[in-house]
Design a protein around this motif. Structure first.
Motif, PDB file in Angstrom:
ATOM      1  N   GLY B  72      98.781 -22.971 -18.412  1.00  0.00           N
ATOM      2  CA  GLY B  72      98.446 -22.819 -19.705  1.00  0.00           C
ATOM      3  C   GLY B  72      99.241 -24.105 -20.565  1.00  0.00           C
ATOM      4  O   GLY B  72      99.835 -24.992 -19.904  1.00  0.00           O
ATOM      5  N   PRO B  73      99.096 -24.246 -21.670  1.00  0.00           N
ATOM      6  CA  PRO B  73      99.700 -25.317 -22.528  1.00  0.00           C
ATOM      7  C   PRO B  73     101.239 -25.133 -22.596  1.00  0.00           C
ATOM      8  O   PRO B  73     101.527 -23.828 -22.571  1.00  0.00           O
ATOM      9  CB  PRO B  73      99.228 -25.232 -23.985  1.00  0.00           C
ATOM     10  N   GLY B  74     101.957 -26.230 -22.723  1.00  0.00           N
ATOM     11  CA  GLY B  74     103.389 -25.660 -22.853  1.00  0.00           C
ATOM     12  C   GLY B  74     104.229 -27.114 -23.129  1.00  0.00           C
ATOM     13  O   GLY B  74     103.334 -28.113 -23.221  1.00  0.00           O
ATOM     14  N   ALA B  75     105.496 -27.034 -23.363  1.00  0.00           N
ATOM     15  CA  ALA B  75     106.146 -28.186 -24.034  1.00  0.00           C
ATOM     16  C   ALA B  75     106.141 -29.540 -23.041  1.00  0.00           C
ATOM     17  O   ALA B  75     106.341 -30.386 -23.282  1.00  0.00           O
ATOM     18  CB  ALA B  75     107.709 -27.702 -24.283  1.00  0.00           C
ATOM     19  N   GLU B  76     105.810 -29.023 -21.666  1.00  0.00           N
ATOM     20  CA  GLU B  76     106.069 -30.287 -20.642  1.00  0.00           C
ATOM     21  C   GLU B  76     104.751 -31.137 -20.897  1.00  0.00           C
ATOM     22  O   GLU B  76     104.744 -32.311 -20.313  1.00  0.00           O
ATOM     23  CB  GLU B  76     105.781 -29.454 -19.214  1.00  0.00           C
ATOM     24  N   LEU B  77     103.709 -30.815 -21.273  1.00  0.00           N
ATOM     25  CA  LEU B  77     102.350 -31.458 -21.654  1.00  0.00           C
ATOM     26  C   LEU B  77     102.244 -31.607 -23.269  1.00  0.00           C
ATOM     27  O   LEU B  77     101.501 -30.939 -23.920  1.00  0.00           O
ATOM     28  CB  LEU B  77     101.340 -30.592 -21.142  1.00  0.00           C
ATOM     29  N   GLY B  78     102.706 -33.030 -23.506  1.00  0.00           N
ATOM     30  CA  GLY B  78     102.610 -33.188 -25.058  1.00  0.00           C
ATOM     31  C   GLY B  78     101.089 -33.696 -25.285  1.00  0.00           C
ATOM     32  O   GLY B  78     100.485 -34.259 -24.472  1.00  0.00           O
ATOM     33  N   LEU B  79     100.616 -33.354 -26.728  1.00  0.00           N
ATOM     34  CA  LEU B  79      99.207 -33.899 -26.769  1.00  0.00           C
ATOM     35  C   LEU B  79      99.231 -34.784 -28.049  1.00  0.00           C
ATOM     36  O   LEU B  79      99.954 -34.286 -29.270  1.00  0.00           O
ATOM     37  CB  LEU B  79      98.462 -32.714 -27.084  1.00  0.00           C
ATOM     38  N   VAL B  80      98.292 -35.432 -28.133  1.00  0.00           N
ATOM     39  CA  VAL B  80      98.067 -36.518 -29.557  1.00  0.00           C
ATOM     40  C   VAL B  80      96.605 -36.436 -29.502  1.00  0.00           C
ATOM     41  O   VAL B  80      95.965 -36.958 -28.566  1.00  0.00           O
ATOM     42  CB  VAL B  80      98.721 -37.775 -29.347  1.00  0.00           C
ATOM     43  N   ARG B 149     100.852 -42.324 -36.082  1.00  0.00           N
ATOM     44  CA  ARG B 149     102.236 -42.926 -35.740  1.00  0.00           C
ATOM     45  C   ARG B 149     103.018 -41.786 -35.974  1.00  0.00           C
ATOM     46  O   ARG B 149     103.965 -41.340 -34.879  1.00  0.00           O
ATOM     47  CB  ARG B 149     102.562 -44.005 -36.774  1.00  0.00           C
ATOM     48  N   ALA B 150     102.859 -40.911 -37.026  1.00  0.00           N
ATOM     49  CA  ALA B 150     103.919 -39.654 -37.077  1.00  0.00           C
ATOM     50  C   ALA B 150     103.664 -38.877 -35.938  1.00  0.00           C
ATOM     51  O   ALA B 150     104.625 -38.161 -35.253  1.00  0.00           O
ATOM     52  CB  ALA B 150     103.705 -39.227 -38.522  1.00  0.00           C
ATOM     53  N   ALA B 151     102.427 -38.511 -35.670  1.00  0.00           N
ATOM     54  CA  ALA B 151     101.866 -37.609 -34.720  1.00  0.00           C
ATOM     55  C   ALA B 151     102.629 -38.005 -33.328  1.00  0.00           C
ATOM     56  O   ALA B 151     103.022 -37.242 -32.474  1.00  0.00           O
ATOM     57  CB  ALA B 151     100.382 -37.634 -34.522  1.00  0.00           C
ATOM     58  N   ILE B 152     102.591 -39.570 -33.006  1.00  0.00           N
ATOM     59  CA  ILE B 152     103.140 -39.951 -31.823  1.00  0.00           C
ATOM     60  C   ILE B 152     104.473 -39.670 -31.785  1.00  0.00           C
ATOM     61  O   ILE B 152     105.268 -39.277 -30.782  1.00  0.00           O
ATOM     62  CB  ILE B 152     102.869 -41.473 -31.454  1.00  0.00           C
ATOM     63  N   ALA B 153     105.190 -39.901 -32.874  1.00  0.00           N
ATOM     64  CA  ALA B 153     106.976 -39.653 -32.852  1.00  0.00           C
ATOM     65  C   ALA B 153     106.911 -38.158 -32.572  1.00  0.00           C
ATOM     66  O   ALA B 153     108.039 -37.804 -31.887  1.00  0.00           O
ATOM     67  CB  ALA B 153     107.129 -40.107 -34.320  1.00  0.00           C
ATOM     68  N   ARG B 154     106.129 -37.235 -33.077  1.00  0.00           N
ATOM     69  CA  ARG B 154     106.629 -35.915 -33.095  1.00  0.00           C
ATOM     70  C   ARG B 154     106.309 -35.560 -31.537  1.00  0.00           C
ATOM     71  O   ARG B 154     107.150 -34.839 -31.160  1.00  0.00           O
ATOM     72  CB  ARG B 154     105.394 -35.167 -34.032  1.00  0.00           C
ATOM     73  N   ALA B 155     105.302 -36.096 -31.088  1.00  0.00           N
ATOM     74  CA  ALA B 155     105.139 -35.669 -29.684  1.00  0.00           C
ATOM     75  C   ALA B 155     106.276 -36.177 -28.764  1.00  0.00           C
ATOM     76  O   ALA B 155     106.578 -35.557 -27.978  1.00  0.00           O
ATOM     77  CB  ALA B 155     103.688 -36.395 -29.074  1.00  0.00           C
ATOM     78  N   LEU B 156     106.795 -37.276 -28.996  1.00  0.00           N
ATOM     79  CA  LEU B 156     107.963 -37.995 -28.285  1.00  0.00           C
ATOM     80  C   LEU B 156     109.172 -37.060 -28.399  1.00  0.00           C
ATOM     81  O   LEU B 156     110.005 -36.971 -27.691  1.00  0.00           O
ATOM     82  CB  LEU B 156     107.927 -39.303 -28.261  1.00  0.00           C
ATOM     83  N   VAL B 157     109.503 -36.600 -29.864  1.00  0.00           N
ATOM     84  CA  VAL B 157     110.506 -35.970 -30.018  1.00  0.00           C
ATOM     85  C   VAL B 157     110.811 -34.586 -29.027  1.00  0.00           C
ATOM     86  O   VAL B 157     111.629 -34.104 -28.455  1.00  0.00           O
ATOM     87  CB  VAL B 157     110.546 -35.301 -31.421  1.00  0.00           C
ATOM     88  N   ALA B 158     109.488 -34.104 -28.659  1.00  0.00           N
ATOM     89  CA  ALA B 158     109.603 -32.789 -27.786  1.00  0.00           C
ATOM     90  C   ALA B 158     109.820 -33.088 -26.457  1.00  0.00           C
ATOM     91  O   ALA B 158     109.806 -32.238 -25.432  1.00  0.00           O
ATOM     92  CB  ALA B 158     108.056 -32.153 -28.001  1.00  0.00           C
ATOM     93  N   ARG B 159     110.055 -34.681 -26.015  1.00  0.00           N
ATOM     94  CA  ARG B 159     110.037 -34.879 -24.778  1.00  0.00           C
ATOM     95  C   ARG B 159     109.350 -34.231 -23.554  1.00  0.00           C
ATOM     96  O   ARG B 159     109.801 -33.631 -22.923  1.00  0.00           O
ATOM     97  CB  ARG B 159     111.466 -34.586 -24.478  1.00  0.00           C
ATOM     98  N   PRO B 160     108.113 -34.586 -23.735  1.00  0.00           N
ATOM     99  CA  PRO B 160     107.184 -33.965 -22.579  1.00  0.00           C
ATOM    100  C   PRO B 160     107.350 -34.726 -21.376  1.00  0.00           C
ATOM    101  O   PRO B 160     107.693 -35.801 -21.332  1.00  0.00           O
ATOM    102  CB  PRO B 160     105.848 -34.149 -23.274  1.00  0.00           C
ATOM    103  N   ASP B 161     106.955 -33.948 -20.362  1.00  0.00           N
ATOM    104  CA  ASP B 161     107.083 -34.750 -18.952  1.00  0.00           C
ATOM    105  C   ASP B 161     105.725 -35.672 -18.829  1.00  0.00           C
ATOM    106  O   ASP B 161     105.814 -36.716 -18.397  1.00  0.00           O
ATOM    107  CB  ASP B 161     106.933 -33.737 -17.737  1.00  0.00           C
ATOM    108  N   VAL B 162     104.649 -35.128 -19.469  1.00  0.00           N
ATOM    109  CA  VAL B 162     103.342 -35.910 -19.490  1.00  0.00           C
ATOM    110  C   VAL B 162     103.053 -35.874 -21.013  1.00  0.00           C
ATOM    111  O   VAL B 162     102.982 -34.883 -21.728  1.00  0.00           O
ATOM    112  CB  VAL B 162     102.466 -35.420 -18.513  1.00  0.00           C
ATOM    113  N   LEU B 163     102.634 -37.091 -21.350  1.00  0.00           N
ATOM    114  CA  LEU B 163     101.899 -37.159 -22.710  1.00  0.00           C
ATOM    115  C   LEU B 163     100.269 -37.318 -22.549  1.00  0.00           C
ATOM    116  O   LEU B 163      99.929 -38.444 -21.914  1.00  0.00           O
ATOM    117  CB  LEU B 163     102.425 -38.398 -23.420  1.00  0.00           C
TER     118      LEU B 163
END
Lengths: 286, 275
Positions: B72-80, B149-163
């Motif tokens: 299922g979805p989770g913080a390890e798998l960031g999405l943009v 750009r903001a969405a990318i920054a937000r996704a990286l703040v979550a420190r996912p294992d995979v983007l």
């Protein structure tokens, strides 16, 4: 080949070029007109209504019991504003509407959010609500009177029943309108189910829910009048029936105007609060 | 292997019967690797990304993250995504720090320095994508490129294992798109994250990726795979004019075009050209 196809379709060559005409000044489709004109037409509609009323109310063939003169309505209005009875009626009706409406909102909005978020909650709540909302609320009055008599609680219950199911369904719909990618993105940042519902779905649906609340508050006023017409000892609806018995038509008009003004005032307050709270949802947002 | 896609297939029922969108996808992505999936529209590349992200279930096969199956979805798998997904009721800054406000980040008491580090991470990322000056703006006040750009920054703040990025620049005009590509290269240099990137733009894939995977039209299969040799510091818009880059682009475009499939598109074009 293309030009041949074009020639085959007859066009009136004598007609003036469409693009050479300026758009209509008074009635352009879905476009703005001068603000002056908008104000003029707004004043015009009120003026026509008032003028027609004044004209008809002074005709001998129109019974003054149906259309009392504007001056007699104005006299009654001034008398009403100075009387304790009028303000008591306003207060009592307002409290009934507000109590029933708030109770419905406090219960229906959270339940609607649950129904919009979870399929099984929807299955549990929505078909029943769909059914119940089609039962005309006035038809419930006998049952309510058997259960609660003619106490305050009976009128408040009627307002509650009239708005609760509508509000639940409208809230659930608003939650379902929230774009799925917002949910997916929040999950991908680690939001729990609880957080998806309360931090994403609920705030996202809030402007729509606020709109639903405004609509339901308007309907609540109809239900309170129905309740008051049938069983009450004070309140705006009750008083109108009283005025009818004594054929005090000018007073009836004063109370009708009161309904209109209260409705308009509440609507303005709702709109103002909406604009203040949901600036982010104003024009320009996706 | 950081991420492994093992024999993933996807089919779903429609009114006209069962449709196979993906079949037998095998792919491994190493730690810190940037891999692009390219293919014609409708080839199932977005479907594959959704399966990797845990947003939809594979009909067969599985996806493993660090050897553990993704369910299922989770913080390890960031999405943009391609479309705007900032929360419209939050400002840019509030959006960017949203991951930090979630329970998984608040579970334990933080020390002063940790709290500070977080605030710094948000600020650094917003500065990196050039939005620090706009931190108090609402998404509706931003242009499409700024929103992404903001969405990318937000996704990286979550420190996912995979983007996972699903055509993130697909809705932007070509000039903004080029800027965003350079920005992503820049962001990647600072915050190296394992990335799976879906696009239909070969230029974009070659410029950004360590490896490009080509999918065939429905049912989507991997039909080509290219390692991109250019050094990271050579990756700028100018690289797109490099003869070697152009040659690789031609090769990829060819493999995209000559796909053995029952698809009607090819024959339609041939008829149009009188062949």
């Amino acid at each position: 080949m293309l030009s041949a196809a074009r020639d085959a379709i007859p066009v009136d060559s004598a007609a003036p070029r469409q693009s050479a005409q300026a758009p209509s000044r008074w009635f352009p489709v879905r476009s703005e007109v001068a603000p002056r004109l908008t104000r003029l037409f707004g004043a015009l509609s009120a003026g026509i209504l008032l003028g027609a009323y004044a004209f008809l109310s002074h005709r001998a063939w129109v019974s003054s019991a149906l259309l009392p003169t504007l001056s007699s309505v104005a006299e009654s209005a001034i008398a009403a504003l100075g009387s304790a009875e009028f303000w008591l009626d306003v207060k009592v009706s307002f409290l009934r509407v507000t109590a029933g409406f708030l109770a419905a909102a406090v219960l229906a909005v959270p339940l609607g959010i649950l129904a919009g978020s979870f399929r099984l909650c929807s299955a549990l709540l929505e078909p029943v609500s769909e059914f119940l909302r089609y039962i005309p609320v006035p038809a419930l009055i006998p049952l309510i009177m058997i259960l609660l008599g003619i106490e305050e609680s009976a009128k408040i219950s009627l307002v509650f029943l009239g708005t609760f199911f509508q509000l639940l369904l409208m809230t659930a719909d608003e939650v379902r309108q929230v774009p799925l990618p917002l949910v997916q993105v929040s999950q991908s940042m680690g939001a729990t189910r609880f957080e998806v519902v309360w931090r994403v779905l609920a705030p996202s649906a809030l402007p729509g829910i606020s709109h639903a609340l405004r609509m339901c508050n308007g309907w609540a006023w109809s239900y309170v009048v129905v309740a008051e017409l049938l069983a009450a000892t004070e309140g705006l609806g009750f008083r109108i029936l009283r005025f009818y018995r004594f054929i005090q038509t000018p007073n009836i008009y004063v109370y009708l105007l009161t309904f209109g003004l209260i409705g308009l005032l509440l609507d303005r307050i709702f709109r103002f609060a909406h604009r203040r709270l949901f600036r982010w949802a104003q024009a320009g947002s996706t | 292997m950081k991420l492994a896609i093992r024999g993933v297939g996807k089919s779903y029922g429609t009114a006209r019967g069962s449709v196979t969108a993906l079949t037998g996808i095998e792919l491994e992505v190493a730690e810190a690797e940037f891999v692009s999936l390219v293919g014609a529209s409708g080839c199932g590349k977005s479907t594959l990304l959704h399966i990797v992200g845990g947003l939809s279930q594979a009909s067969s096969g599985s996806v493993e993250l660090d050897g553990e199956i993704v369910r299922g979805p989770g913080a390890e798998l960031g999405l943009v995504f391609q479309r705007q997904t900032l929360f419209p009721w939050l400002t840019v800054w509030e959006n960017a720090r949203f991951p930090h406000t979630l329970r998984r980040h608040r579970a334990r008491k933080l020390s002063e320095t940790e709290i500070e580090n977080r605030a710094t991470l948000v600020e650094n990322l917003l500065r990196l994508v050039g939005l620090w000056e706009f931190r108090n703006s609402y998404p509706a006040e931003l242009s499409g490129g700024m929103q992404q750009r903001a969405a990318i920054a937000r996704a990286l703040v979550a420190r996912p294992d995979v983007l996972l990025m699903d055509e993130p620049f697909g809705a932007l005009d070509s000039q903004t798109r080029e800027e965003m590509q350079e920005l992503l290269l820049h962001v990647n240099a600072q915050h190296r994250t394992t990335t799976l990137f879906v696009t239909h733009d070969i230029d974009e894939a070659l410029l950004l990726s360590d490896r490009v995977i080509v999918l065939s039209p429905r049912p989507g299969r991997i039909i080509a795979e290219v390692s991109v040799p250019f050094a990271r510091d050579r990756r700028t818009a100018d690289l797109k004019l490099d003869p070697e880059f152009v040659a690789m682009k031609r090769q990829l475009a060819k493999s995209l075009r000559h796909q053995p499939s029952g698809d009607e598109r090819g024959s339609f074009l041939e008829r149009l050209n009188g062949r």
